[in-house]
Design an enzyme around this catalytic site. Structure first.
Site, PDB file in Angstrom:
ATOM      1  N   TYR A   1       0.880  -1.114   0.166  1.00 63.88           N
ATOM      2  CA  TYR A   1       0.136  -0.089  -0.103  1.00 63.88           C
ATOM      3  C   TYR A   1       0.945   1.271   0.029  1.00 63.88           C
ATOM      4  O   TYR A   1       0.631   1.959   0.992  1.00 63.88           O
ATOM      5  CB  TYR A   1      -0.867   0.067   1.320  1.00 63.88           C
TER       6      TYR A   1
ATOM      7  N   ASP B   1     -13.118 -16.700   8.817  1.00 68.34           N
ATOM      8  CA  ASP B   1     -11.873 -16.390   8.455  1.00 68.34           C
ATOM      9  C   ASP B   1     -11.209 -16.158   9.397  1.00 68.34           C
ATOM     10  O   ASP B   1     -10.997 -15.064  10.233  1.00 68.34           O
ATOM     11  CB  ASP B   1     -11.901 -15.033   7.340  1.00 68.34           C
TER      12      ASP B   1
HETATM   13  C1  LIG Z   1      -4.168 -11.052   6.641  1.00 70.11           C
HETATM   14  C2  LIG Z   1      -5.436 -11.505   6.346  1.00 70.11           C
HETATM   15  C3  LIG Z   1      -6.023 -11.980   5.059  1.00 70.11           C
HETATM   16  C4  LIG Z   1      -5.279 -11.897   3.709  1.00 70.11           C
HETATM   17  O1  LIG Z   1      -3.936 -12.838   4.037  1.00 70.11           O
HETATM   18  P1  LIG Z   1      -2.615 -12.814   2.884  1.00 70.11           P
HETATM   19  O2  LIG Z   1      -1.681 -13.680   3.511  1.00 70.11           O
HETATM   20  O3  LIG Z   1      -2.246 -11.421   3.265  1.00 70.11           O
HETATM   21  O4  LIG Z   1      -3.272 -12.906   1.703  1.00 70.11           O
HETATM   22  C5  LIG Z   1      -7.227 -12.724   4.941  1.00 70.11           C
HETATM   23  N1  LIG Z   1      -8.044 -12.452   6.057  1.00 70.11           N
HETATM   24  C6  LIG Z   1      -7.649 -11.873   7.185  1.00 70.11           C
HETATM   25  C7  LIG Z   1      -8.663 -11.975   8.312  1.00 70.11           C
HETATM   26  C8  LIG Z   1      -6.355 -11.422   7.268  1.00 70.11           C
HETATM   27  O5  LIG Z   1      -5.992 -10.919   8.435  1.00 70.11           O
END
Ligand SMILES: *Cc1c(COP(=O)(O)O)cnc(C)c1O
Length: 437
Positions: A31, A258
């Site tokens: 970024y 997630d």
């Molecule tokens: C960091 C993150 C991602 C993305 O992971 P990368 O390895 O940077 O692609 C997705 N979801 C959450 C909740 C994250 O903290």
């Protein structure tokens, strides 16, 4: 002929100013602008909880390199695991071949994760694992006869990664929607859950109504459970996850958690889902999975989802990265999971939490501070104005600490091996940065 690479100035004799000059001119950082980049610091070493800069400055690490290096840097056990695997084989393709590190890691993840998650897709980054999870959701709905169900329901304030599918479920205001409008899939956004249990009933009514209104076109729900990370370091009650589970069951939506930021103990339970006693249908993990050594993530799903999606027209899950199941990354992950257990992560995280609670209490009363919150090994100071990132970073460094503030937030997610003194030093630096930034 295209321009010869030799026309690019070489990074000199490798002195710090030469390297930094080349970095500034030619290397993109996350970024940042190529024409007006914010400053970068040259790291020459990292060991335990300390980062060493080119000028000899030693910094206490408050970031775990974006929440990944939970056991600290240059760890002998992780180093040994990598060296041993490299001596066997560093990588083989995963199409048609398999290997013990991937199999053993999948076994461990199935054992550790919430009940029912039994099938493992190894992805090469968190964002890719979210893309895979979204494909699982859509292919499942096709497989069970609902190809018209293509949209995702999520909550405002989320962050799920930087690729296009991921961006579509990130917060529509704080994320990158306006820049890529017309390109991103249009998802359904519910209100952000309340920060305190008092508001759960009212929020749940709104969430349930929105899900019912869109149920005919919804395929699944995706959220960061308990803690929204890069979207704003926001904590919400575990009861909301139970509401999401009920709503998903009511409308046959696939529930995706997630846990890329929250997984492996960061919030005080091994997974944030554990705090609510809720099992999702799909779970993504990443970040701390390899103890910060290599990029690796996974999307786990239940048998119901695996069987359902196998009835979609292709019959297979349509994804397969080149470096899928990389043996080095899997070996680092196995060693990191061993360390979690051996080090008693629960005690480590509880001790860090106590240090953060005590160390950040005085910050609450400083001018310009809107809120202070902690959850597990996460400490957050929210300002009542956007943080001056460059200045806050400088002040933290003057106080011997590495922080990476963003938006209106100065926060820490220190390595689990941080000592009480490290945590106190980090809190003092956050206080100093909050005052000037
Ligand atoms: C960091 C993150 C991602 C993305 O992971 P990368 O390895 O940077 O692609 C997705 N979801 C959450 C909740 C994250 O903290």
């Amino acid at each position: 002929m295209t321009a010869s690479p030799t026309q690019i100035p070489a990074p000199g004799a490798g002195t710090a100013p030469d390297l930094l000059a080349f970095d500034r001119e030619h290397v993109w950082h996350p970024y940042t602008s190529m024409t007006d980049p914010t400053p970068t610091r040259l790291v020459t070493g990292a060991s335990g909880t300390r980062l060493t800069l080119a000028d000899g400055t030693e910094l206490v690490d408050g970031m775990s390199s974006w929440w990944a290096a939970i056991h600290g840097y240059n760890h002998p056990v992780l180093n040994a695991a990598l060296a041993a695997q490299a001596a066997d084989y560093a990588h083989v393709m995963f199409g048609g071949l398999t290997h013990e590190p991937a199999i053993r890691l999948a076994r461990r993840l199935v054992d550790l994760s919430p009940v029912g998650l039994e099938h493992v897709f190894l992805a090469d980054s968190g964002s890719v694992s979210v893309e895979v999870a979204l494909k699982m959701v859509l292919q499942y709905q096709r497989g069970v006869g609902h190809p018209e169900r293509t949209r995702l329901l999520t909550i405002r304030g989320g962050y799920h990664g930087d690729t296009f599918g991921c961006m579509s479920v990130c917060d529509p205001v704080g994320g990158m929607h306006s820049m890529f409008s017309g390109v991103l899939p249009q998802q359904v956004f519910a209100d952000q859950p309340p920060s305190s249990p008092d508001g759960v009933a009212a929020w749940a009514a709104g969430f349930e109504a929105l899900a019912a209104e869109h149920a005919h076109e919804l395929a699944g729900i995706i959220v960061e459970p308990l803690l929204q990370g890069a979207g704003g370091m926001y904590v919400y009650p575990a009861e909301c996850l139970q509401v999401m589970r009920e709503v998903a069951d009511r409308h046959d939506l696939v529930l995706v958690f997630d846990e890329i930021a929250t997984g492996f103990g960061r919030t005080g339970t091994l997974f944030a889902a554990d705090a609510a006693g809720v099992s999702p249908d799909i779970m993504c993990v990443g970040k701390a999975l390899t103890g910060g050594y290599l990029t690796l993530a996974a999307a786990l799903c239940t048998s119901r989802i695996a069987v359902g999606l196998s009835h979609s027209e292709s019959g297979v899950l349509m994804h397969g990265p080149t470096f899928m199941g990389n043996p080095l990354a899997c070996s680092a992950a196995l060693a990191s999971l061993d360390l979690l257990e051996a080090n008693d992560w629960e005690a480590q995280v509880a001790r860090i939490n106590a240090g953060l609670v005590a160390g950040l209490a005085p910050v609450r009363h400083l001018a310009g501070v809107a809120d202070v919150r902690t959850l597990g090994a996460v400490g957050v100071v929210q300002l009542d104005h956007p943080v001056d990132m460059v200045k806050a970073t400088e002040v933290a460094i003057e106080h011997g600490v590495w922080l990476r503030p963003f938006r209106d937030l100065i926060y820490t997610m220190p390595p689990y091996v941080s000592s009480d003194e490290d945590v106190a030093t980090i809190c003092a630096a956050i206080a100093a940065a909050a005052v000037v930034a």
